[in-house]
Motif scaffolding. Sequence first.
Motif, mmCIF file in Angstrom:
data_model
loop_
_atom_site.group_PDB
_atom_site.id
_atom_site.type_symbol
_atom_site.label_atom_id
_atom_site.label_comp_id
_atom_site.label_asym_id
_atom_site.label_seq_id
_atom_site.Cartn_x
_atom_site.Cartn_y
_atom_site.Cartn_z
ATOM 1 N N TRP A 27 5.878 14.435 3.329
ATOM 2 C CA TRP A 27 4.655 13.943 2.855
ATOM 3 C C TRP A 27 4.079 14.931 1.733
ATOM 4 O O TRP A 27 4.166 16.040 2.222
ATOM 5 C CB TRP A 27 3.723 13.843 3.997
ATOM 6 N N LYS A 28 3.758 14.437 0.552
ATOM 7 C CA LYS A 28 3.154 15.254 -0.272
ATOM 8 C C LYS A 28 1.784 14.668 -0.758
ATOM 9 O O LYS A 28 1.489 13.618 -0.584
ATOM 10 C CB LYS A 28 3.842 15.255 -1.718
ATOM 11 N N PRO A 29 0.762 15.593 -1.043
ATOM 12 C CA PRO A 29 -0.441 15.391 -1.330
ATOM 13 C C PRO A 29 -0.702 13.971 -2.614
ATOM 14 O O PRO A 29 -1.375 13.155 -2.460
ATOM 15 C CB PRO A 29 -1.429 16.440 -1.758
ATOM 16 N N GLU A 30 0.361 14.030 -3.459
ATOM 17 C CA GLU A 30 0.273 13.089 -4.482
ATOM 18 C C GLU A 30 0.630 11.526 -3.719
ATOM 19 O O GLU A 30 0.378 10.748 -4.440
ATOM 20 C CB GLU A 30 0.926 13.357 -5.641
ATOM 21 N N TYR A 31 1.147 11.612 -2.588
ATOM 22 C CA TYR A 31 1.274 10.223 -2.188
ATOM 23 C C TYR A 31 -0.022 9.679 -1.576
ATOM 24 O O TYR A 31 -0.044 8.405 -1.384
ATOM 25 C CB TYR A 31 2.251 10.195 -0.915
ATOM 26 N N ASN A 32 -1.214 10.383 -1.557
ATOM 27 C CA ASN A 32 -2.274 9.920 -0.857
ATOM 28 C C ASN A 32 -2.845 9.011 -2.056
ATOM 29 O O ASN A 32 -2.982 9.094 -3.152
ATOM 30 C CB ASN A 32 -3.256 11.062 -0.695
ATOM 31 N N LEU A 33 -3.415 7.616 -1.654
ATOM 32 C CA LEU A 33 -3.865 6.616 -2.319
ATOM 33 C C LEU A 33 -5.572 7.108 -2.619
ATOM 34 O O LEU A 33 -6.223 6.570 -3.384
ATOM 35 C CB LEU A 33 -3.909 5.419 -2.054
ATOM 36 N N GLY A 34 -6.019 7.990 -1.579
ATOM 37 C CA GLY A 34 -7.384 8.047 -1.572
ATOM 38 C C GLY A 34 -8.274 7.247 -0.560
ATOM 39 O O GLY A 34 -9.373 7.173 -0.657
ATOM 40 N N VAL A 35 -7.509 6.236 0.127
ATOM 41 C CA VAL A 35 -8.153 5.520 0.889
ATOM 42 C C VAL A 35 -7.769 5.956 2.225
ATOM 43 O O VAL A 35 -6.540 5.525 2.801
ATOM 44 C CB VAL A 35 -7.752 3.886 0.758
ATOM 45 N N PRO A 36 -8.478 6.740 3.236
ATOM 46 C CA PRO A 36 -7.920 7.281 4.351
ATOM 47 C C PRO A 36 -7.007 6.345 5.301
ATOM 48 O O PRO A 36 -6.102 7.060 5.779
ATOM 49 C CB PRO A 36 -9.313 7.772 5.012
ATOM 50 N N ILE A 37 -7.569 5.334 5.738
ATOM 51 C CA ILE A 37 -6.817 4.502 6.690
ATOM 52 C C ILE A 37 -5.444 4.143 6.174
ATOM 53 O O ILE A 37 -4.580 4.008 6.641
ATOM 54 C CB ILE A 37 -7.585 3.037 7.154
ATOM 55 N N ILE A 38 -5.483 3.604 4.659
ATOM 56 C CA ILE A 38 -4.237 3.499 4.207
ATOM 57 C C ILE A 38 -3.231 4.512 4.023
ATOM 58 O O ILE A 38 -2.085 4.282 4.434
ATOM 59 C CB ILE A 38 -4.331 2.506 2.648
ATOM 60 N N ASP A 39 -3.729 5.730 3.664
ATOM 61 C CA ASP A 39 -2.906 6.966 3.769
ATOM 62 C C ASP A 39 -2.470 7.345 5.183
ATOM 63 O O ASP A 39 -1.376 7.590 5.187
ATOM 64 C CB ASP A 39 -3.727 8.261 3.112
ATOM 65 N N GLU A 40 -3.198 7.139 6.115
ATOM 66 C CA GLU A 40 -2.860 7.285 7.529
ATOM 67 C C GLU A 40 -1.565 6.421 7.907
ATOM 68 O O GLU A 40 -0.709 6.905 8.316
ATOM 69 C CB GLU A 40 -3.963 7.292 8.292
ATOM 70 N N GLN A 41 -1.900 5.038 7.541
ATOM 71 C CA GLN A 41 -0.820 4.225 7.920
ATOM 72 C C GLN A 41 0.551 4.404 7.141
ATOM 73 O O GLN A 41 1.892 4.370 7.828
ATOM 74 C CB GLN A 41 -1.295 2.668 7.452
ATOM 75 N N HIS A 42 0.292 4.967 5.601
ATOM 76 C CA HIS A 42 1.642 5.264 5.190
ATOM 77 C C HIS A 42 2.242 6.450 5.520
ATOM 78 O O HIS A 42 3.374 6.561 5.895
ATOM 79 C CB HIS A 42 1.158 5.417 3.550
ATOM 80 N N ARG A 43 1.512 7.344 6.189
ATOM 81 C CA ARG A 43 1.956 8.827 7.068
ATOM 82 C C ARG A 43 2.607 8.191 8.106
ATOM 83 O O ARG A 43 3.843 8.601 8.622
ATOM 84 C CB ARG A 43 0.960 9.557 7.105
ATOM 85 N N GLY A 44 2.160 6.855 8.790
ATOM 86 C CA GLY A 44 2.799 6.440 9.970
ATOM 87 C C GLY A 44 4.090 5.709 9.545
ATOM 88 O O GLY A 44 4.955 6.083 10.513
ATOM 89 N N VAL A 45 4.426 5.203 8.491
ATOM 90 C CA VAL A 45 5.550 4.528 8.105
ATOM 91 C C VAL A 45 6.720 5.843 7.925
ATOM 92 O O VAL A 45 7.429 5.760 8.210
ATOM 93 C CB VAL A 45 5.357 3.753 6.963
ATOM 94 N N VAL A 46 6.099 6.690 7.210
ATOM 95 C CA VAL A 46 7.017 8.114 7.040
ATOM 96 C C VAL A 46 7.429 8.607 8.248
ATOM 97 O O VAL A 46 8.578 9.030 8.466
ATOM 98 C CB VAL A 46 6.163 9.177 6.143
ATOM 99 N N THR A 47 6.572 8.778 9.231
ATOM 100 C CA THR A 47 7.091 9.203 10.456
ATOM 101 C C THR A 47 7.819 8.418 11.032
ATOM 102 O O THR A 47 8.812 9.065 11.860
ATOM 103 C CB THR A 47 5.657 9.430 11.689
ATOM 104 N N THR A 48 8.109 7.033 11.002
ATOM 105 C CA THR A 48 9.006 6.184 11.806
ATOM 106 C C THR A 48 10.206 6.453 11.138
ATOM 107 O O THR A 48 11.239 6.462 11.604
ATOM 108 C CB THR A 48 8.435 4.928 11.614
ATOM 109 N N ILE A 49 10.214 6.640 9.595
ATOM 110 C CA ILE A 49 11.413 6.490 8.913
ATOM 111 C C ILE A 49 12.185 7.931 9.181
ATOM 112 O O ILE A 49 13.185 8.091 9.564
ATOM 113 C CB ILE A 49 11.178 6.382 7.389
#
Length: 154
Positions: A27-49
């Motif tokens: 995970w890199k900071p530039e992956y953040n969209l600036g919407v905390p819940i969406i960013d957290e969910q994207h990190r969850g997808v990354v964790t699963t991958i």
Amino acid sequence: MAENEIKEEMENTYHIVLLEHNLFIVWKPEYNLGVPIIDEQHRGVVTTINSFHYGMQNHYVKEMLLPIIEMIHDYTRIHFKLEEDFLEKCSFPNAEEHHELHRALLVRLNEVGRQSMIDNDPFQFMEFLKQWWINHILHEDINFRNFLLSTAGK
């Protein structure tokens, strides 16, 4: 070298090997969209991958394939619903297009997941996840971030 020393060296080597397994996606900071819940969910997808990738590296991925497919499917449906609602509330001009991309991704997710199970081939599913991450999250979702940045303060 004494037997205990050899055993200790082997255990240390084993732990080092486990620690050296790289994450598939860091995970890199530039992956953040600036919407905390969406960013957290994207990190969850990354964790699963990354968990799936780790299973592939350690040769127990076949036991993980069905649970990972089910987890990604359920998580994605929840995530897509939240993201689509957010896009509409923000009047994102391409909200409907983005929604259609989500529908197509869910169909493809089901197809690839089913085929991976039939073929007993986890690599098909990992390749799908990789392409999803690269093409959708890092490109399509970044367009949404750019829209939010361009409209901030207006």
